[in-house]
Design a protein around this motif. Structure first.
Motif, PDB file in Angstrom:
ATOM      1  N   LYS A  20      -3.377   8.372  -9.131  1.00  0.00           N
ATOM      2  CA  LYS A  20      -2.102   7.745  -8.766  1.00  0.00           C
ATOM      3  C   LYS A  20      -2.196   6.217  -8.648  1.00  0.00           C
ATOM      4  O   LYS A  20      -1.191   5.571  -8.381  1.00  0.00           O
ATOM      5  CB  LYS A  20      -1.593   8.345  -7.435  1.00  0.00           C
ATOM      6  CG  LYS A  20      -1.264   9.830  -7.562  1.00  0.00           C
ATOM      7  CD  LYS A  20      -0.774  10.412  -6.257  1.00  0.00           C
ATOM      8  CE  LYS A  20       0.689  10.125  -6.063  1.00  0.00           C
ATOM      9  NZ  LYS A  20       1.265  10.894  -4.943  1.00  0.00           N
ATOM     10  N   PHE A  21      -3.401   5.666  -8.835  1.00  0.00           N
ATOM     11  CA  PHE A  21      -3.534   4.211  -8.805  1.00  0.00           C
ATOM     12  C   PHE A  21      -2.765   3.615  -9.980  1.00  0.00           C
ATOM     13  O   PHE A  21      -2.625   4.251 -11.027  1.00  0.00           O
ATOM     14  CB  PHE A  21      -5.001   3.794  -8.866  1.00  0.00           C
ATOM     15  CG  PHE A  21      -5.784   4.085  -7.602  1.00  0.00           C
ATOM     16  CD1 PHE A  21      -5.179   4.639  -6.486  1.00  0.00           C
ATOM     17  CD2 PHE A  21      -7.135   3.790  -7.526  1.00  0.00           C
ATOM     18  CE1 PHE A  21      -5.902   4.903  -5.327  1.00  0.00           C
ATOM     19  CE2 PHE A  21      -7.870   4.038  -6.375  1.00  0.00           C
ATOM     20  CZ  PHE A  21      -7.253   4.600  -5.276  1.00  0.00           C
ATOM     21  N   VAL A  22      -2.269   2.389  -9.813  1.00  0.00           N
ATOM     22  CA  VAL A  22      -1.364   1.797 -10.800  1.00  0.00           C
ATOM     23  C   VAL A  22      -1.940   0.496 -11.363  1.00  0.00           C
ATOM     24  O   VAL A  22      -2.108  -0.477 -10.617  1.00  0.00           O
ATOM     25  CB  VAL A  22       0.016   1.496 -10.158  1.00  0.00           C
ATOM     26  CG1 VAL A  22       1.004   1.046 -11.226  1.00  0.00           C
ATOM     27  CG2 VAL A  22       0.546   2.701  -9.395  1.00  0.00           C
ATOM     28  N   LYS A  62      -6.175   0.768 -11.332  1.00  0.00           N
ATOM     29  CA  LYS A  62      -6.775   2.028 -11.793  1.00  0.00           C
ATOM     30  C   LYS A  62      -7.938   1.692 -12.726  1.00  0.00           C
ATOM     31  O   LYS A  62      -7.798   1.703 -13.951  1.00  0.00           O
ATOM     32  CB  LYS A  62      -5.718   2.873 -12.509  1.00  0.00           C
ATOM     33  CG  LYS A  62      -6.154   4.313 -12.764  1.00  0.00           C
ATOM     34  CD  LYS A  62      -5.014   5.102 -13.380  1.00  0.00           C
ATOM     35  CE  LYS A  62      -5.384   6.557 -13.568  1.00  0.00           C
ATOM     36  NZ  LYS A  62      -4.273   7.321 -14.153  1.00  0.00           N
ATOM     37  N   HIS A 116      -6.631   8.428  -0.718  1.00  0.00           N
ATOM     38  CA  HIS A 116      -6.211   8.019  -2.060  1.00  0.00           C
ATOM     39  C   HIS A 116      -6.588   9.028  -3.139  1.00  0.00           C
ATOM     40  O   HIS A 116      -7.581   9.732  -3.011  1.00  0.00           O
ATOM     41  CB  HIS A 116      -6.840   6.666  -2.417  1.00  0.00           C
ATOM     42  CG  HIS A 116      -6.328   5.529  -1.589  1.00  0.00           C
ATOM     43  ND1 HIS A 116      -7.134   4.802  -0.741  1.00  0.00           N
ATOM     44  CD2 HIS A 116      -5.083   5.009  -1.468  1.00  0.00           C
ATOM     45  CE1 HIS A 116      -6.409   3.875  -0.142  1.00  0.00           C
ATOM     46  NE2 HIS A 116      -5.163   3.982  -0.555  1.00  0.00           N
ATOM     47  N   GLU A 136       0.928   3.576  -4.629  1.00  0.00           N
ATOM     48  CA  GLU A 136      -0.129   4.520  -5.033  1.00  0.00           C
ATOM     49  C   GLU A 136       0.016   5.878  -4.348  1.00  0.00           C
ATOM     50  O   GLU A 136      -0.803   6.771  -4.549  1.00  0.00           O
ATOM     51  CB  GLU A 136      -1.525   3.933  -4.758  1.00  0.00           C
ATOM     52  CG  GLU A 136      -1.911   3.798  -3.304  1.00  0.00           C
ATOM     53  CD  GLU A 136      -1.499   2.473  -2.680  1.00  0.00           C
ATOM     54  OE1 GLU A 136      -2.126   2.074  -1.687  1.00  0.00           O
ATOM     55  OE2 GLU A 136      -0.544   1.840  -3.169  1.00  0.00           O
ATOM     56  N   HIS A 137       1.069   6.023  -3.519  1.00  0.00           N
ATOM     57  CA  HIS A 137       1.311   7.295  -2.833  1.00  0.00           C
ATOM     58  C   HIS A 137       2.608   7.972  -3.261  1.00  0.00           C
ATOM     59  O   HIS A 137       2.868   9.095  -2.843  1.00  0.00           O
ATOM     60  CB  HIS A 137       1.344   7.075  -1.318  1.00  0.00           C
ATOM     61  CG  HIS A 137       0.060   6.535  -0.745  1.00  0.00           C
ATOM     62  ND1 HIS A 137      -1.100   7.283  -0.675  1.00  0.00           N
ATOM     63  CD2 HIS A 137      -0.255   5.308  -0.249  1.00  0.00           C
ATOM     64  CE1 HIS A 137      -2.061   6.545  -0.146  1.00  0.00           C
ATOM     65  NE2 HIS A 137      -1.573   5.347   0.123  1.00  0.00           N
ATOM     66  N   TRP A 141      -7.246   8.752  -7.213  1.00  0.00           N
ATOM     67  CA  TRP A 141      -7.433   7.736  -8.258  1.00  0.00           C
ATOM     68  C   TRP A 141      -6.381   7.876  -9.361  1.00  0.00           C
ATOM     69  O   TRP A 141      -5.927   6.886  -9.924  1.00  0.00           O
ATOM     70  CB  TRP A 141      -8.846   7.848  -8.845  1.00  0.00           C
ATOM     71  CG  TRP A 141      -9.171   6.754  -9.816  1.00  0.00           C
ATOM     72  CD1 TRP A 141      -9.553   5.479  -9.523  1.00  0.00           C
ATOM     73  CD2 TRP A 141      -9.154   6.849 -11.251  1.00  0.00           C
ATOM     74  NE1 TRP A 141      -9.761   4.768 -10.676  1.00  0.00           N
ATOM     75  CE2 TRP A 141      -9.526   5.587 -11.758  1.00  0.00           C
ATOM     76  CE3 TRP A 141      -8.860   7.875 -12.160  1.00  0.00           C
ATOM     77  CZ2 TRP A 141      -9.628   5.329 -13.123  1.00  0.00           C
ATOM     78  CZ3 TRP A 141      -8.948   7.609 -13.512  1.00  0.00           C
ATOM     79  CH2 TRP A 141      -9.331   6.350 -13.983  1.00  0.00           C
ATOM     80  N   GLU A 161       0.835  -1.210   0.000  1.00  0.00           N
ATOM     81  CA  GLU A 161       0.000   0.000   0.000  1.00  0.00           C
ATOM     82  C   GLU A 161       0.867   1.255   0.000  1.00  0.00           C
ATOM     83  O   GLU A 161       0.626   2.198   0.743  1.00  0.00           O
ATOM     84  CB  GLU A 161      -0.956  -0.011   1.204  1.00  0.00           C
ATOM     85  CG  GLU A 161      -1.791  -1.286   1.313  1.00  0.00           C
ATOM     86  CD  GLU A 161      -2.558  -1.610   0.030  1.00  0.00           C
ATOM     87  OE1 GLU A 161      -3.463  -0.840  -0.323  1.00  0.00           O
ATOM     88  OE2 GLU A 161      -2.249  -2.634  -0.631  1.00  0.00           O
ATOM     89  N   THR A 203      -1.211  -3.096  -3.931  1.00  0.00           N
ATOM     90  CA  THR A 203      -1.654  -1.750  -4.301  1.00  0.00           C
ATOM     91  C   THR A 203      -3.058  -1.817  -4.899  1.00  0.00           C
ATOM     92  O   THR A 203      -3.730  -2.854  -4.828  1.00  0.00           O
ATOM     93  CB  THR A 203      -0.641  -1.088  -5.259  1.00  0.00           C
ATOM     94  OG1 THR A 203      -0.996   0.290  -5.434  1.00  0.00           O
ATOM     95  CG2 THR A 203      -0.586  -1.770  -6.612  1.00  0.00           C
TER      96      THR A 203
END
Length: 289
Positions: free
Chosen positions: A211-213, A183, A207, A154-155, A209, A151, A180
């Motif tokens: 930056k989600f992978v 997206k 979060h 995504e940051h 969105w 986790e 993680t």
């Protein structure tokens, strides 16, 4: 004075182009004292240990011929990147591993240090350090058998730099474990709208969105830095029971295990995509399946 000057210059240089996102730091600073409240903001991370710890343990045991009953991970040096308050570092330490937990937020490290001090065994097996990943690269080249980034990706501000640094501090044939969020449309609805805004199982604003992978993008990036992806498993959180389970679908959360190539197989840095190339060929956000 000279060493102080060098340290200052190093810090200035390292923060000018860093994988650490200052906005993310501010968000987590407010919650630094709440890591070990199992019913609080991090309850979903506490229960994630029920599946992520056995996944890491069993994968590593399947790769090893050495088996130490009671301390199955003894002899392994593990780096827990973005360790927070030590929620994952501690169970890995209890399995016998020598764990280094790093986090750029000093308040998180203070919380983690305080909590491990209650257990004399963990106090010896785990060391925490307030640091970003790129800040330890120079002193830790090819040091660790295992890296865990749960986790975290995504940051980060610069995912390519983050993966490159993972490759640099990991021994050849070492393992990298990542969990993680994908997206997808579904991850936006469930991961942000439902989890943060409706049922509040995750603090609002945790979060972004954008930056989600997607797993395809992460896999491509890992391969370009000399990793071979071995496993991609979907993960599903049930907010009613507060529990996690494995699932075939990776459309929301997923776990990935990759192995760094051996010394002779190392790909050269020129094989890695440039930032321009990654911008020109972004991994498309898949629709939920």
């Amino acid at each position: 004075q000279l060493s102080l000057f060098r340290l200052t210059m190093k810090r200035l240089f390292s923060t000018s182009h860093s994988s650490v996102d200052s906005k993310e730091m501010k968000k987590f600073q407010l919650l630094a004292h709440k890591w070990w409240d199992e019913e609080g903001e991090y309850s979903a991370l506490h229960s994630m240990n029920d599946i992520r710890v056995p996944f890491i343990r069993d994968t590593l045991l399947n790769m090893s011929s050495n088996y130490n009953l009671g301390n199955p991970l003894s002899g392994l040096k593990i780096l827990d990147v973005g360790c927070g308050g030590g929620l994952l570092s501690e169970p890995l330490g209890r399995l016998g591993a020598s764990v280094t937990g790093i986090d750029p937020l000093e308040d998180n490290i203070r919380t983690a240090d305080q909590h491990k001090s209650f257990d004399p065994v963990l106090a010896k097996r785990i060391q925490y350090k307030s640091s970003s990943l790129e800040e330890i690269v120079e002193e830790c080249m090819e040091t660790f058998d295992v890296i865990v980034a749960s986790e975290v990706v995504e940051h980060v501000a610069d995912l390519e730099m983050f993966i490159k640094c993972c490759s640099q501090v990991l021994k050849p044939e070492g393992s990298l474990f990542i969990t993680t969020i994908n997206k997808t449309q579904l991850s936006y609805v469930l991961g942000i709208v439902v989890a943060e805004k409706i049922i509040g199982v995750v603090p609002e604003g945790t979060h972004e969105w954008e930056k989600f992978v997607p797993p395809e993008q992460l896999e491509h990036l890992l391969e370009s830095y000399g990793f071979s992806v071995k496993t991609v498993n979907g993960m599903l959180y049930n907010p009613l029971w507060g529990s996690w389970s494995w699932t075939e679908s990776t459309s929301i959360n997923y776990a990935m295990h990759a192995v760094k190539s051996g010394a002779r197989e190392q790909s050269s840095p020129t094989d890695a995509p440039s930032e321009l190339e990654s911008e020109q060929h972004p991994a498309t956000a898949g629709t939920a399946t």
